[in-house]
Write a protein that holds these residues in place. Structure first.
Motif, PDB file in Angstrom:
ATOM      1  N   SER A 200       1.977   4.530  -4.039  1.00  0.00           N
ATOM      2  CA  SER A 200       0.821   5.400  -4.041  1.00  0.00           C
ATOM      3  C   SER A 200       0.337   5.366  -2.443  1.00  0.00           C
ATOM      4  O   SER A 200       0.245   4.420  -1.913  1.00  0.00           O
ATOM      5  CB  SER A 200      -0.244   5.428  -4.888  1.00  0.00           C
ATOM      6  OG  SER A 200      -0.585   3.940  -5.102  1.00  0.00           O
ATOM      7  N   SER A 201      -0.591   6.347  -2.195  1.00  0.00           N
ATOM      8  CA  SER A 201      -1.055   6.673  -0.863  1.00  0.00           C
ATOM      9  C   SER A 201      -0.110   6.268   0.158  1.00  0.00           C
ATOM     10  O   SER A 201      -0.366   5.393   1.196  1.00  0.00           O
ATOM     11  CB  SER A 201      -2.268   5.949  -0.701  1.00  0.00           C
ATOM     12  OG  SER A 201      -3.107   6.003  -1.611  1.00  0.00           O
ATOM     13  N   ASN A 202       1.029   6.753   0.134  1.00  0.00           N
ATOM     14  CA  ASN A 202       2.090   6.511   1.211  1.00  0.00           C
ATOM     15  C   ASN A 202       2.215   4.943   1.151  1.00  0.00           C
ATOM     16  O   ASN A 202       2.217   4.270   2.593  1.00  0.00           O
ATOM     17  CB  ASN A 202       1.879   7.152   2.438  1.00  0.00           C
ATOM     18  CG  ASN A 202       3.010   7.324   3.215  1.00  0.00           C
ATOM     19  OD1 ASN A 202       4.112   6.895   2.876  1.00  0.00           O
ATOM     20  ND2 ASN A 202       2.741   7.694   4.423  1.00  0.00           N
TER      21      ASN A 202
ATOM     22  N   TYR B 146       0.300   2.460   0.881  1.00  0.00           N
ATOM     23  CA  TYR B 146      -0.788   1.796   1.567  1.00  0.00           C
ATOM     24  C   TYR B 146      -0.727   0.400   1.601  1.00  0.00           C
ATOM     25  O   TYR B 146      -1.039  -0.446   2.682  1.00  0.00           O
ATOM     26  CB  TYR B 146      -2.153   2.589   0.995  1.00  0.00           C
ATOM     27  CG  TYR B 146      -3.428   2.024   1.971  1.00  0.00           C
ATOM     28  CD1 TYR B 146      -3.561   2.390   3.070  1.00  0.00           C
ATOM     29  CD2 TYR B 146      -4.126   1.015   1.245  1.00  0.00           C
ATOM     30  CE1 TYR B 146      -4.710   1.890   3.896  1.00  0.00           C
ATOM     31  CE2 TYR B 146      -5.229   0.437   1.956  1.00  0.00           C
ATOM     32  CZ  TYR B 146      -5.476   0.838   3.306  1.00  0.00           C
ATOM     33  OH  TYR B 146      -6.528   0.376   4.000  1.00  0.00           O
ATOM     34  N   ASN B 147      -0.583  -0.206   0.280  1.00  0.00           N
ATOM     35  CA  ASN B 147      -0.922  -1.694   0.318  1.00  0.00           C
ATOM     36  C   ASN B 147       0.002  -2.247   1.097  1.00  0.00           C
ATOM     37  O   ASN B 147      -0.045  -3.337   1.722  1.00  0.00           O
ATOM     38  CB  ASN B 147      -0.805  -2.148  -1.277  1.00  0.00           C
ATOM     39  CG  ASN B 147      -1.779  -1.382  -1.990  1.00  0.00           C
ATOM     40  OD1 ASN B 147      -2.657  -1.008  -1.437  1.00  0.00           O
ATOM     41  ND2 ASN B 147      -1.633  -1.472  -3.267  1.00  0.00           N
TER      42      ASN B 147
END
Length: 449
Positions: free
Chosen positions: A323-325, A327-328
């Protein structure tokens, strides 16, 4: 020098267009001229890399080489004999050295080799230092190409020896008594051996393969013998195949054991291996392991997972959460990259990116901007960006693996037979029976094969 520019914000120099001293676009011819040294000028190294990387979207390397040769010979003619010996020949040789060192695979094309020999011969000044430098450049290049051929042969040998696990099970079941835990029961050691394979496969990927993967077929290419037919991005493909193999190997090792507690033990072992990969900076193996564990034949084994302490797995999944490209993951990658830059030991230098995502980023960067501007100029701003991504990769692929090699473990990881997707489902249903009609039908059709 051209780069200094005037006070104006935008400048145009003989077909090259600058904005605030940065080259943003130019005609292909002007960009080629900008690559060639003169008595008073030598191109910036970043420019050499960026142009050699991206020019293949417009012109074949051997055509570029032949244009460069003509321009170099012209430069040599223009210069007075003294400057020729002292300045032009060494500069052109430096350009050729950069080319052969960074894009050695271009020279698998005989036409490239021929041009290289002709040009260095024409520039020859009778100077002993120059002769030695040419010899050294040629030897280094031939050594690199020989090593590449050996690597390709070794890969072909591995691939031809890999068999489908189900076939082996049916014909000689005793051949597969071994499993990963009998070969290596220490997660740290296994993560180190995975890192060996990753770094070796990374090291053979040429920077141009990223660009060639974007243009599998160049519409301008009518020349069938051209090097575009020489499996363009074969080392890149071999690396992607390794990721898939590792995912299937993980799933195979989990689905194979008959007893539930054995399957749970294998899952916990791979969770630990994945965690060690994360700590090393080996994100590609980490992602392959997670992918293997998330394959349906594995994830449907509810009773097995019920026996697993999943807290560690949840943390890893969170790290690689898309998720969110991603991000983590991108944050963790930046951390590993920082650590690598300030590293004191080669252990801290290791950064092995999640490779499919790197390719995807480059793909979207390519799709998002045109290669040429409406006036026909090459959109060089885009290629600075592309080169930045590929350059970062180039530093990562140069890292030497600091861990000891264990031949037995490496051999197993590379050649142990794995189940196909159908065979994984079959093993999975035999371990924990089908739960619904869809699974029952699938099991029935698989057993009929």
């Amino acid at each position: 020098s051209v780069e200094d520019g005037g006070s104006a914000k935008e400048e145009d120099y003989e077909g090259l267009y600058y904005h605030e001293n940065n080259l943003v676009s130019g005609s292909l011819e002007a960009l080629i001229e900008h690559l060639v040294p003169t008595v008073a000028y030598f191109p910036d190294r970043t420019y050499i890399f960026t142009f050699l990387l991206s020019s293949r979207l417009f012109i074949h390397p051997y055509e570029l080489m032949s244009k460069v040769c003509h321009l170099c010979v012209d430069q040599q003619r223009l210069a007075d004999p003294q400057a020729r010996v002292r300045k032009i020949a060494p500069k052109i040789l430096q350009l050729l050295t950069e080319w052969t060192e960074t894009f050695p695979y271009d020279f698998r094309d005989e036409r490239m080799m021929k041009s290289l020999k002709e040009l260095t011969h024409r520039l020859s000044t009778g100077d002993e230092l120059y002769r030695k430098a040419v010899q050294q450049m040629t030897q280094t290049l031939i050594r690199k190409l020989t090593t590449l051929s050996q690597y390709e042969e070794a890969l072909a040998k591995i691939n031809s020896s890999v068999t489908d696990r189900l076939t082996v099970l049916k014909t000689k079941p005793q051949a597969i008594q071994r499993d990963i835990l009998t070969i290596c029961s220490d997660p740290f050691t296994l993560a180190q051996q995975l890192t060996h394979i990753e770094l070796e496969r990374l090291s053979y990927i040429g920077p141009e393969e990223f660009i060639q993967a974007l243009v599998q077929k160049d519409p301008l290419d009518n020349d069938k013998r051209c090097f575009s037919d020489h499996k363009k991005a074969s080392n890149l493909e071999a690396y992607v195949e390794w990721f898939n193999r590792l995912s299937y190997l993980v799933a195979t090792e989990i689905c194979m054991p008959v007893k539930k507690k054995h399957r749970a033990r294998v899952i916990e072992f791979f969770i630990d291996v994945a965690r060690e990969c994360f700590n090393i900076g080996n994100f590609n193996s980490l992602m392959a392991i997670i992918t293997g564990m998330n394959m349906s034949p594995v994830s449907r084994l509810k009773k097995t997972w019920g026996k697993v302490k999943t807290a560690k797995f949840d943390i890893l999944e969170h790290q690689m959460d898309p998720s969110s490209n991603f991000y983590n993951y991108r944050t963790a990658l930046r951390g590993a990259t920082q650590r690598s830059i300030t590293a004191h030991s080669s252990r801290e230098k290791i950064v092995i990116p999640f490779f499919s995502l790197l390719i995807k980023d480059i793909y979207f960067l390519n799709e998002g901007c045109a290669n040429r501007l409406p006036n026909g100029h090459v959109n060089f701003e885009k290629f600075w960006e592309l080169a930045k991504q590929v350059m970062e990769f180039m530093t990562w692929k140069k890292v030497e693996c600091p861990f000891d090699r264990d031949r037995k473990i490496l051999q197993y990881l590379l050649t142990a037979p794995v189940f196909s997707e159908d065979a994984l489902y079959l093993a999975s249903y035999e371990s924990e029976g089908p739960e619904n009609n869809m699974e029952k039908d699938r099991w029935k059709s698989l057993r009929c094969v």
